[in-house]
Design a protein around this motif. Structure first.
Motif, short mmCIF file in Angstrom:
data_model
loop_
_atom_site.label_atom_id
_atom_site.label_comp_id
_atom_site.label_asym_id
_atom_site.label_seq_id
_atom_site.Cartn_x
_atom_site.Cartn_y
_atom_site.Cartn_z
N PHE A 227 41.65 38.62 48.61
CA PHE A 227 40.96 39.88 48.34
C PHE A 227 39.53 39.63 47.86
O PHE A 227 38.60 40.37 48.22
N TYR A 228 39.36 38.61 47.05
CA TYR A 228 38.03 38.25 46.54
C TYR A 228 37.09 37.89 47.68
O TYR A 228 35.90 38.23 47.67
N ASN A 229 37.63 37.24 48.72
CA ASN A 229 36.80 36.85 49.85
C ASN A 229 36.32 38.04 50.68
O ASN A 229 35.35 37.92 51.43
N PHE A 230 36.98 39.19 50.55
CA PHE A 230 36.46 40.40 51.20
C PHE A 230 35.08 40.72 50.63
O PHE A 230 34.17 41.09 51.37
N GLY A 231 34.95 40.60 49.32
CA GLY A 231 33.65 40.83 48.70
C GLY A 231 32.67 39.72 49.00
O GLY A 231 31.49 39.97 49.30
N PHE A 232 33.14 38.47 48.93
CA PHE A 232 32.28 37.30 49.15
C PHE A 232 31.63 37.37 50.53
O PHE A 232 30.41 37.18 50.66
N PHE A 233 32.42 37.62 51.58
CA PHE A 233 31.87 37.61 52.92
C PHE A 233 31.20 38.93 53.31
O PHE A 233 30.53 38.99 54.34
N THR A 234 31.37 39.96 52.50
CA THR A 234 30.53 41.14 52.68
C THR A 234 29.09 40.79 52.31
O THR A 234 28.14 41.21 52.98
N ILE A 235 28.95 39.98 51.25
CA ILE A 235 27.62 39.48 50.87
C ILE A 235 27.08 38.52 51.93
O ILE A 235 25.93 38.64 52.36
N MET A 236 27.91 37.59 52.36
CA MET A 236 27.46 36.53 53.26
C MET A 236 27.16 37.04 54.67
O MET A 236 26.17 36.64 55.29
N ALA A 345 47.56 25.29 50.94
CA ALA A 345 48.26 26.58 50.86
C ALA A 345 47.33 27.68 50.35
O ALA A 345 47.28 28.78 50.92
N TYR A 346 46.60 27.37 49.31
CA TYR A 346 45.66 28.33 48.74
C TYR A 346 44.55 28.69 49.73
O TYR A 346 44.21 29.86 49.92
N SER A 347 44.00 27.68 50.40
CA SER A 347 42.89 27.91 51.33
C SER A 347 43.33 28.73 52.54
O SER A 347 42.55 29.50 53.10
N PHE A 348 44.59 28.56 52.96
CA PHE A 348 45.12 29.36 54.06
C PHE A 348 45.01 30.85 53.74
O PHE A 348 44.49 31.65 54.54
N LEU A 349 45.48 31.24 52.56
CA LEU A 349 45.40 32.64 52.16
C LEU A 349 43.96 33.09 51.94
O LEU A 349 43.56 34.19 52.33
N ARG A 350 43.18 32.22 51.32
CA ARG A 350 41.78 32.57 51.00
C ARG A 350 40.99 32.89 52.27
O ARG A 350 40.27 33.89 52.32
N PHE A 351 41.13 32.07 53.30
CA PHE A 351 40.31 32.25 54.49
C PHE A 351 40.83 33.34 55.41
O PHE A 351 40.13 33.74 56.35
N ILE A 352 42.05 33.83 55.18
CA ILE A 352 42.49 35.03 55.90
C ILE A 352 41.58 36.20 55.52
O ILE A 352 41.12 36.96 56.38
N GLY A 353 41.30 36.32 54.22
CA GLY A 353 40.35 37.35 53.78
C GLY A 353 38.97 37.12 54.35
O GLY A 353 38.29 38.07 54.77
N GLY A 354 38.55 35.86 54.40
CA GLY A 354 37.24 35.54 54.96
C GLY A 354 37.15 35.81 56.45
O GLY A 354 36.05 36.01 56.97
N ALA A 355 38.30 35.81 57.14
CA ALA A 355 38.30 36.10 58.58
C ALA A 355 38.24 37.60 58.86
O ALA A 355 37.56 38.05 59.79
N ILE A 356 38.95 38.38 58.05
CA ILE A 356 39.01 39.82 58.29
C ILE A 356 37.74 40.54 57.82
O ILE A 356 37.22 41.43 58.50
N ALA A 357 37.23 40.14 56.66
CA ALA A 357 36.14 40.88 56.01
C ALA A 357 34.87 41.02 56.85
O ALA A 357 34.31 42.12 56.93
N PRO A 358 34.34 39.95 57.48
CA PRO A 358 33.08 40.12 58.21
C PRO A 358 33.17 41.15 59.34
O PRO A 358 32.30 42.02 59.47
N TYR A 359 34.21 41.05 60.17
CA TYR A 359 34.36 41.98 61.28
C TYR A 359 34.60 43.39 60.77
O TYR A 359 34.05 44.37 61.30
N MET A 360 35.44 43.52 59.75
CA MET A 360 35.73 44.82 59.17
C MET A 360 34.45 45.47 58.63
O MET A 360 34.24 46.68 58.80
N SER A 361 33.58 44.68 57.99
CA SER A 361 32.33 45.22 57.46
C SER A 361 31.46 45.80 58.56
O SER A 361 30.92 46.90 58.44
N GLY A 362 31.33 45.03 59.65
CA GLY A 362 30.51 45.52 60.77
C GLY A 362 31.08 46.79 61.38
O GLY A 362 30.33 47.72 61.70
#
Length: 404
Positions: A227-236, A345-362
């Motif tokens: 969830f945090y990565n949704f915000g992170f990659f909205t910035i990025m 294991a942690y990075s798998f979940l983390r980057f799922i958010g990083g994958a969804i967030a950029p496209y969703m933002s656009g």
């Protein structure tokens, strides 16, 4: 007390040569991430792509990283850390060079996925390598890792802005050249494992990361990071497109994200450990997540104010630097599993958010208006904080582990 402090600060710098070799490679590798950020508007213009299409450059990259994180342990346990790091660097160099030669947005999106493959091998293994090889303990090793990441991220946008002003292809070729430098540096500076050590190396299983997620604490931090990565990659991924639409060029974007990266680097090294000692990881994480959500909320309200967006992006760097160090330290102490398995294991979940967030933002910007992506990003960050607070009794042990 002062002599003790001096000894503690010195221990961070007195590392084996292998640790410095990996840290150097981290700086170069994460310069590659920042190099591309200032040219997102230029790519959209030159390749006639929409905001959501350009955002797929981050989505394909993070989606491949998320999946590959599950098998990095298997690969590393068979090849060893040095060979895995070198393989990741070679793959990044190849796909970034091919990206610089492409003329189609969808080809470039596919090549970024290949780039993500290389980055998965490098990122997961580099963190494990620094923590495993360091002689100053987990917490200080993670600070060193985050310092290398922050330094690379801070310098990358500046170089990317300069190269991007010449051509949008420049940063892609720049990444390839930097990876060659990292490859040579790692080959020369990082010693190869001793034959007997390689012979007794424990082989990891594909199921290990999933077994690790049975530990509630690791699962909680992974979901929070998603969830945090949704915000992170909205910035990025989204903020550069908004600023570019306002007329900011590659140079300007480079300087904005230089400020973002500098604060990220400084806080990850100097501020996060202080917060951790005084307030504990969970309280510090929660506070930083609230501030990050408020920053995104401000960006959603004043989206048309260029100076607000610039100030918010740069300030967010300080929050993200603290969060990254606190969260990585917590994950390394979250569950009684090997650090490489916990990281995967942690990075798998983390980057799922990083994958969804950029496209969703656009897409949200196209469907509604430019304000909405920042507001949605803020909502996801708050949701991540609530996940941790609801499961507080399952994660509080990380503070005791770090104190010990």
């Amino acid at each position: 007390m002062s002599s003790l402090d001096n000894a503690q600060s010195a221990s961070l710098l007195k590392q084996p040569r292998a640790v410095w070799a990996v840290a150097f490679a981290c700086i170069i590798a994460f310069m590659g991430l920042g190099l591309v950020d200032p040219i997102l508007p230029a790519i959209a213009k030159k390749l006639d792509a929409s905001a959501s299409e350009v955002s797929l450059l981050f989505t394909s990259y993070n989606a491949v990283m998320a999946v590959m994180m599950l098998i990095t342990g298997v690969i590393t346990s068979r090849l060893g850390m040095k060979k895995t790091l070198l393989a990741g660097i070679m793959i990044i160099a190849l796909f970034s060079a091919l990206g610089g030669l492409s003329n189609n947005i969808w080809v470039l999106i596919g090549l970024r996925g290949g780039w993500g493959l290389g980055n998965a091998l490098f990122v997961a293994t580099s963190l494990t390598a620094i923590v495993s090889l360091s002689n100053s303990g987990v917490a200080k090793a993670i600070i060193l890792y985050e310092a290398a990441v922050g330094l690379g991220i801070s310098v990358g946008p500046l170089l990317g802005g300069e190269l991007g002003a010449i051509s949008w292809r420049g940063p892609f070729f720049g990444v390839a050249c930097l990876m060659v430098v990292a490859f040579v540096g790692l080959t020369v500076l990082m010693p190869s494992p001793k034959p007997q050590a390689a012979a007794v190396r424990k082989k990891s299983s594909l199921l290990d990361p999933f077994r690790a997620l049975k530990h509630r604490s690791l699962l909680v931090f992974g979901i929070m990071a998603c969830f945090y990565n949704f915000g992170f990659f909205t910035i990025m991924a989204y903020a550069p497109l908004v600023l570019g639409h306002m007329g900011m060029d590659e140079h300007g974007l480079g300087y904005v994200f230089l400020g973002w990266g500098i604060l990220l680097a400084i806080t990850s090294v100097f501020m996060a450990p202080v917060l951790q000692r005084k307030f504990g990881t969970i309280k510090s994480l929660s506070f930083m997540l609230v501030l990050f959500a408020l920053t995104l909320a401000a960006m959603s309200i004043w989206t048309t104010k260029e100076w607000v967006l610039i100030a918010a992006v740069i300030f967010a760097g300080a929050l993200l630097g603290n969060n990254n160090t606190l969260l990585t330290t917590a994950v390394m102490n979250a569950a009684p599993v090997e650090r490489s398995t916990a990281s995967a294991a942690y990075s798998f979940l983390r980057f799922i958010g990083g994958a969804i967030a950029p496209y969703m933002s656009g897409k949200l910007a196209e469907w509604y208006n430019p304000h909405v992506p920042f507001a949605v990003g803020a909502g996801f960050v708050i949701l991540g904080m609530l996940v941790v607070l609801i499961n507080k009794k399952h994660v509080m042990h990380v503070d005791q582990a770090e104190g010990h």
